[in-house]
Design a protein around this motif. Structure first.
Motif, PDB file in Angstrom:
ATOM      1  N   LYS A   1     -48.803  75.523  18.326  1.00 46.00           N
ATOM      2  CA  LYS A   1     -48.077  76.788  18.141  1.00 46.00           C
ATOM      3  C   LYS A   1     -47.183  77.079  19.344  1.00 46.00           C
ATOM      4  N   ASP A   2     -47.691  76.842  20.540  1.00 45.53           N
ATOM      5  CA  ASP A   2     -46.886  77.058  21.745  1.00 45.53           C
ATOM      6  C   ASP A   2     -45.680  76.134  21.774  1.00 45.53           C
ATOM      7  N   LEU A   3     -45.900  74.880  21.421  1.00 42.45           N
ATOM      8  CA  LEU A   3     -44.810  73.905  21.396  1.00 42.45           C
ATOM      9  C   LEU A   3     -43.764  74.285  20.355  1.00 42.45           C
ATOM     10  N   PHE A   4     -44.221  74.747  19.210  1.00 46.19           N
ATOM     11  CA  PHE A   4     -43.319  75.170  18.143  1.00 46.19           C
ATOM     12  C   PHE A   4     -42.451  76.339  18.616  1.00 46.19           C
ATOM     13  N   GLN A   5     -43.073  77.324  19.235  1.00 43.40           N
ATOM     14  CA  GLN A   5     -42.326  78.494  19.710  1.00 43.40           C
ATOM     15  C   GLN A   5     -41.338  78.109  20.808  1.00 43.40           C
ATOM     16  N   GLU A   6     -41.755  77.253  21.713  1.00 39.60           N
ATOM     17  CA  GLU A   6     -40.858  76.838  22.784  1.00 39.60           C
ATOM     18  C   GLU A   6     -39.675  76.041  22.241  1.00 39.60           C
TER      19      GLU A   6
ATOM     20  N   ILE B   1     -39.604  68.410  24.997  1.00 42.56           N
ATOM     21  CA  ILE B   1     -40.434  69.457  25.601  1.00 42.56           C
ATOM     22  C   ILE B   1     -41.853  68.931  25.791  1.00 42.56           C
ATOM     23  N   PHE B   2     -42.383  68.264  24.772  1.00 44.39           N
ATOM     24  CA  PHE B   2     -43.738  67.721  24.859  1.00 44.39           C
ATOM     25  C   PHE B   2     -43.852  66.713  25.994  1.00 44.39           C
TER      26      PHE B   2
ATOM     27  N   PHE C   1     -45.288  68.151  12.934  1.00 43.85           N
ATOM     28  CA  PHE C   1     -44.924  67.260  14.033  1.00 43.85           C
ATOM     29  C   PHE C   1     -45.537  67.754  15.346  1.00 43.85           C
ATOM     30  N   ALA C   2     -45.570  69.054  15.545  1.00 46.39           N
ATOM     31  CA  ALA C   2     -46.167  69.629  16.752  1.00 46.39           C
ATOM     32  C   ALA C   2     -47.663  69.345  16.797  1.00 46.39           C
ATOM     33  N   ILE C   3     -48.328  69.455  15.658  1.00 43.20           N
ATOM     34  CA  ILE C   3     -49.765  69.170  15.606  1.00 43.20           C
ATOM     35  C   ILE C   3     -50.018  67.686  15.866  1.00 43.20           C
ATOM     36  N   THR C   4     -49.148  66.841  15.352  1.00 47.51           N
ATOM     37  CA  THR C   4     -49.279  65.407  15.582  1.00 47.51           C
ATOM     38  C   THR C   4     -49.152  65.082  17.070  1.00 47.51           C
TER      39      THR C   4
END
Length: 166
Positions: free
Chosen positions: A32-37, A66-67, A20-23
């Motif tokens: 990766k940054d979005l996933f960690q946050e 967040i996105f 979902f973050a990659i999408t």
């Protein structure tokens, strides 16, 4: 719910967030940054999670918010990322000269076009051009507000037609 139980549930459902973050980001590093946050925010707000509710939906919502917030923040800052190498511009010297004659001709043509407007359109248009508001012009000329708006509109249309000829 105890912290170890929440951590276990969070870790077992975290892998579903990566695609979902990659999408959302279309960039692996940003994903990766979005996933960690997202995981950080989930851990920081574990007391807001209701036991028995869908944790995947809760995590997806956190990630999406967040996105969106990051996107809005970048948009407000008008940040432009330029990844192109600028080596070609190191010794690039550009010489430009302003052509005042052309701009003076354009201004003269504009003034002539305004001067040739019918008087009924010219007076409200010039007042509007000088910065007066519609209702102020209507009071000055003793005309209804709608009449002033339409005259200014028609003056613009006539000017547009005259300027397209040049």
């Amino acid at each position: 719910m105890q912290a170890p139980e929440f951590n276990q549930i969070l870790l077992s459902n975290a892998e579903f967030l990566k695609p979902f973050a990659i999408t959302l980001t279309r960039d692996t590093e940003a994903a990766k940054d979005l996933f960690q946050e997202t995981l950080y925010k989930a851990l920081a707000n574990k007391d807001k999670y209701n036991i028995g509710t869908n944790i995947k939906a809760w995590l997806y919502t956190i990630m999406r918010n967040i996105f969106i917030n990051n996107y809005r923040r970048r948009f407000r800052q008008n940040t432009i990322f330029d990844a192109t190498p600028n080596d070609a511009f190191l010794n690039y010297v550009q010489i430009t000269a302003a052509n005042i004659a052309t701009s003076n001709m354009n201004i003269k043509e504009m003034q002539d076009a305004v001067h040739h407007l019918p008087e009924i359109f010219k007076k409200p248009f010039l007042l509007y051009f000088d910065g007066f508001k519609y209702h102020e012009i209507a009071d000055m000329l003793g005309e209804p507000l709608g009449t002033i708006k339409s005259r200014i509109h028609f003056a613009r249309k006539l000017l547009k037609i005259q300027i397209e000829r040049f």
